[in-house]
Write an enzyme that holds these catalytic residues in place. Structure first.
Site, PDB file in Angstrom:
ATOM      1  N   ARG A  13       3.644  -0.419   2.945  1.00  0.00           N
ATOM      2  CA  ARG A  13       3.340  -1.836   3.221  1.00  0.00           C
ATOM      3  C   ARG A  13       3.340  -2.658   1.939  1.00  0.00           C
ATOM      4  O   ARG A  13       3.961  -3.724   1.863  1.00  0.00           O
ATOM      5  CB  ARG A  13       1.970  -1.947   3.927  1.00  0.00           C
ATOM      6  N   MET A  14       2.661  -2.158   0.899  1.00  0.00           N
ATOM      7  CA  MET A  14       2.623  -2.901  -0.370  1.00  0.00           C
ATOM      8  C   MET A  14       3.965  -2.850  -1.086  1.00  0.00           C
ATOM      9  O   MET A  14       4.393  -3.848  -1.683  1.00  0.00           O
ATOM     10  CB  MET A  14       1.517  -2.340  -1.272  1.00  0.00           C
ATOM     11  N   ALA A 100      -6.469  -1.874 -11.211  1.00  0.00           N
ATOM     12  CA  ALA A 100      -7.300  -2.846 -10.495  1.00  0.00           C
ATOM     13  C   ALA A 100      -7.355  -2.478  -9.021  1.00  0.00           C
ATOM     14  O   ALA A 100      -6.324  -2.187  -8.414  1.00  0.00           O
ATOM     15  CB  ALA A 100      -6.731  -4.255 -10.663  1.00  0.00           C
ATOM     16  N   HIS A 133     -10.626  -3.217   7.135  1.00  0.00           N
ATOM     17  CA  HIS A 133      -9.191  -3.059   6.899  1.00  0.00           C
ATOM     18  C   HIS A 133      -8.502  -2.548   8.170  1.00  0.00           C
ATOM     19  O   HIS A 133      -9.161  -2.032   9.069  1.00  0.00           O
ATOM     20  CB  HIS A 133      -8.920  -2.078   5.756  1.00  0.00           C
ATOM     21  N   HIS A 134      -7.170  -2.626   8.142  1.00  0.00           N
ATOM     22  CA  HIS A 134      -6.320  -2.155   9.229  1.00  0.00           C
ATOM     23  C   HIS A 134      -6.558  -0.669   9.543  1.00  0.00           C
ATOM     24  O   HIS A 134      -7.042   0.077   8.707  1.00  0.00           O
ATOM     25  CB  HIS A 134      -4.854  -2.382   8.873  1.00  0.00           C
ATOM     26  N   LYS A 137      -5.391   2.409   7.096  1.00  0.00           N
ATOM     27  CA  LYS A 137      -5.890   2.631   5.719  1.00  0.00           C
ATOM     28  C   LYS A 137      -6.484   4.037   5.604  1.00  0.00           C
ATOM     29  O   LYS A 137      -7.206   4.488   6.473  1.00  0.00           O
ATOM     30  CB  LYS A 137      -6.932   1.571   5.356  1.00  0.00           C
ATOM     31  N   GLY A 143     -11.211   0.375  -2.347  1.00  0.00           N
ATOM     32  CA  GLY A 143     -11.410   0.295  -3.797  1.00  0.00           C
ATOM     33  C   GLY A 143     -12.123  -1.003  -4.174  1.00  0.00           C
ATOM     34  O   GLY A 143     -12.949  -1.027  -5.088  1.00  0.00           O
ATOM     35  N   THR A 144     -11.816  -2.071  -3.449  1.00  0.00           N
ATOM     36  CA  THR A 144     -12.435  -3.369  -3.738  1.00  0.00           C
ATOM     37  C   THR A 144     -13.933  -3.349  -3.420  1.00  0.00           C
ATOM     38  O   THR A 144     -14.741  -3.865  -4.199  1.00  0.00           O
ATOM     39  CB  THR A 144     -11.734  -4.470  -2.914  1.00  0.00           C
TER      40      THR A 144
HETATM   41  P1  NAD Z   1       1.327   2.841   2.687  1.00  0.00           P
HETATM   42  O1  NAD Z   1       0.818   4.112   3.267  1.00  0.00           O
HETATM   43  O2  NAD Z   1       1.936   1.809   3.588  1.00  0.00           O
HETATM   44  O3  NAD Z   1       2.409   3.131   1.523  1.00  0.00           O
HETATM   45  C1  NAD Z   1       2.286   4.157   0.585  1.00  0.00           C
HETATM   46  C2  NAD Z   1       3.702   4.622   0.259  1.00  0.00           C
HETATM   47  O4  NAD Z   1       3.624   5.568  -0.810  1.00  0.00           O
HETATM   48  C3  NAD Z   1       4.402   5.330   1.453  1.00  0.00           C
HETATM   49  O5  NAD Z   1       5.677   4.760   1.677  1.00  0.00           O
HETATM   50  C4  NAD Z   1       4.487   6.768   0.988  1.00  0.00           C
HETATM   51  O6  NAD Z   1       5.611   7.438   1.508  1.00  0.00           O
HETATM   52  C5  NAD Z   1       4.582   6.574  -0.531  1.00  0.00           C
HETATM   53  N1  NAD Z   1       4.337   7.813  -1.261  1.00  0.00           N
HETATM   54  C6  NAD Z   1       3.508   8.834  -0.948  1.00  0.00           C
HETATM   55  N2  NAD Z   1       3.651   9.838  -1.826  1.00  0.00           N
HETATM   56  C7  NAD Z   1       4.607   9.456  -2.698  1.00  0.00           C
HETATM   57  C8  NAD Z   1       5.217  10.085  -3.826  1.00  0.00           C
HETATM   58  N3  NAD Z   1       4.889  11.331  -4.198  1.00  0.00           N
HETATM   59  N4  NAD Z   1       6.148   9.383  -4.524  1.00  0.00           N
HETATM   60  C9  NAD Z   1       6.519   8.146  -4.145  1.00  0.00           C
HETATM   61  N5  NAD Z   1       5.992   7.513  -3.068  1.00  0.00           N
HETATM   62  C10 NAD Z   1       5.042   8.164  -2.356  1.00  0.00           C
HETATM   63  O7  NAD Z   1       0.071   2.208   1.901  1.00  0.00           O
HETATM   64  P2  NAD Z   1      -0.125   0.704   1.385  1.00  0.00           P
HETATM   65  O8  NAD Z   1      -0.882  -0.070   2.395  1.00  0.00           O
HETATM   66  O9  NAD Z   1       1.168   0.169   0.869  1.00  0.00           O
HETATM   67  O10 NAD Z   1      -1.121   0.971   0.163  1.00  0.00           O
HETATM   68  C11 NAD Z   1      -0.747   1.811  -0.912  1.00  0.00           C
HETATM   69  C12 NAD Z   1      -1.940   1.955  -1.852  1.00  0.00           C
HETATM   70  O11 NAD Z   1      -2.241   0.685  -2.445  1.00  0.00           O
HETATM   71  C13 NAD Z   1      -3.226   2.433  -1.168  1.00  0.00           C
HETATM   72  O12 NAD Z   1      -3.932   3.265  -2.061  1.00  0.00           O
HETATM   73  C14 NAD Z   1      -3.988   1.127  -0.956  1.00  0.00           C
HETATM   74  O13 NAD Z   1      -5.392   1.304  -0.854  1.00  0.00           O
HETATM   75  C15 NAD Z   1      -3.614   0.371  -2.206  1.00  0.00           C
HETATM   76  N6  NAD Z   1      -3.744  -1.088  -2.157  1.00  0.00           N
HETATM   77  C16 NAD Z   1      -4.181  -1.696  -3.289  1.00  0.00           C
HETATM   78  C17 NAD Z   1      -4.233  -3.066  -3.358  1.00  0.00           C
HETATM   79  C18 NAD Z   1      -4.646  -3.715  -4.666  1.00  0.00           C
HETATM   80  O14 NAD Z   1      -4.636  -4.956  -4.773  1.00  0.00           O
HETATM   81  N7  NAD Z   1      -4.977  -2.904  -5.697  1.00  0.00           N
HETATM   82  C19 NAD Z   1      -3.870  -3.841  -2.259  1.00  0.00           C
HETATM   83  C20 NAD Z   1      -3.428  -3.205  -1.105  1.00  0.00           C
HETATM   84  C21 NAD Z   1      -3.350  -1.820  -1.068  1.00  0.00           C
END
Ligand code: NAD
Length: 245
Positions: A13-14, A100, A133-134, A137, A143-144
């Protein structure tokens, strides 16, 4: 000259939000997008900065690759264990890393307001953090929420690990002064809501942030990538990037 970046976790998603937003950042050039099964080492080699929004187990090995090739790293991934965080800290002696729990402007303002409110309201107010959250998650609390509780603990002179009270069930007894409640709600497609509650007899203050789009996190992380390129080694956060320190 623009800063070459890669996105790790690109199919998530991110990752998708980052790919969508990157072209709007003039000083950045997206040169790689990797997910599970792709060649991470080759992608790191092509970039100046890696942006990690993948899984907590990925960040350590990615930081090792970045350190070996002298690249900057922006970490958005959350849910790291203490050992994983120690590894990130270790590599920050060699390369600049931004870590962060939340890259949005609004939440970083909430961090600042939370510290101020805790200082002003003083020790008589009970402190609770609630996040939603959705349903997809993986880590809890967010983390926030953890960062917010850590700020509250810091102001009160407490240790987060000892003070955090994750939910309540059964005959738990009266609330103690030294606890900080942390509660996680999961459901639907909620991008991220956080509320800090300061409750006393006769009055209550609630500070709330609601994210309605992942682009707010993506744009903050892209801004951090531009900021971190060429910095001295060290562990930085979004408050450094925004100049709030
Ligand atoms: P998500 O599950 O939609 O995406 C994670 C992606 O990482 C997936 O496509 C997965 O296949 C990939 N992945 C897993 N193992 C991998 C590897 N070994 N190599 C490369 N890619 C790999 O999750 P998301 O909602 O996109 O969130 C990702 C992370 O970011 C989570 O930890 C979430 O909590 C965090 N997040 C942080 C913030 C912020 O502002 N810091 C905001 C939103 C989400």
């Amino acid at each position: 000259m623009s800063t070459k970046i890669i996105i790790v976790g690109s199919r998530g998603r991110m990752g998708q939000a980052l790919i969508h937003c990157a072209p709007q950042h003039d000083g950045l050039e997206l040169v790689g997008a990797v997910d599970q099964g792709d060649d991470l080492a080759a992608a790191v080699g092509a970039a100046a900065v890696a942006i990690d929004f993948s899984a907590h187990t990925v960040t350590g090995p990615l930081a090792a690759l970045c350190a070996a090739r002298n690249k900057g790293l922006v970490i958005g991934t959350t849910g790291h264990s203490e050992a994983e965080l120690a590894e990130i800290r270790k590599f920050s002696a060699q390369i600049p890393i931004v870590l962060a729990s939340n890259y949005s402007m609004g939440v970083n303002t909430l961090f600042w307001l939370t510290r101020k409110a805790a200082e002003i309201l003083g020790p008589d107010f009970d402190l609770e953090v609630v996040e939603m959250h959705h349903r997809l998650k993986k880590d809890a609390p967010s983390g926030t929420a953890k960062s917010l509780a850590e700020i509250l603990a810091d102001v009160r002179g407490l240790q987060y690990r000892e003070a955090a009270r994750h939910g309540r069930e059964g005959i738990v007894g009266e609330r103690t002064r030294g606890e900080i409640g942390v509660h996680s709600i999961r459901g639907g497609d909620v991008v991220g809501d956080h509320t800090v509650i300061f409750a006393n007899n006769g009055e209550r203050v609630e500070l709330t942030h609601k994210a309605s789009s992942r682009e707010t996190f993506a744009n903050g992380a892209l801004r951090a990538a531009q900021w971190v390129a060429g910095r001295a080694p060290g562990l930085y956060d979004m408050q450094d990037v925004l100049g709030l320190k």
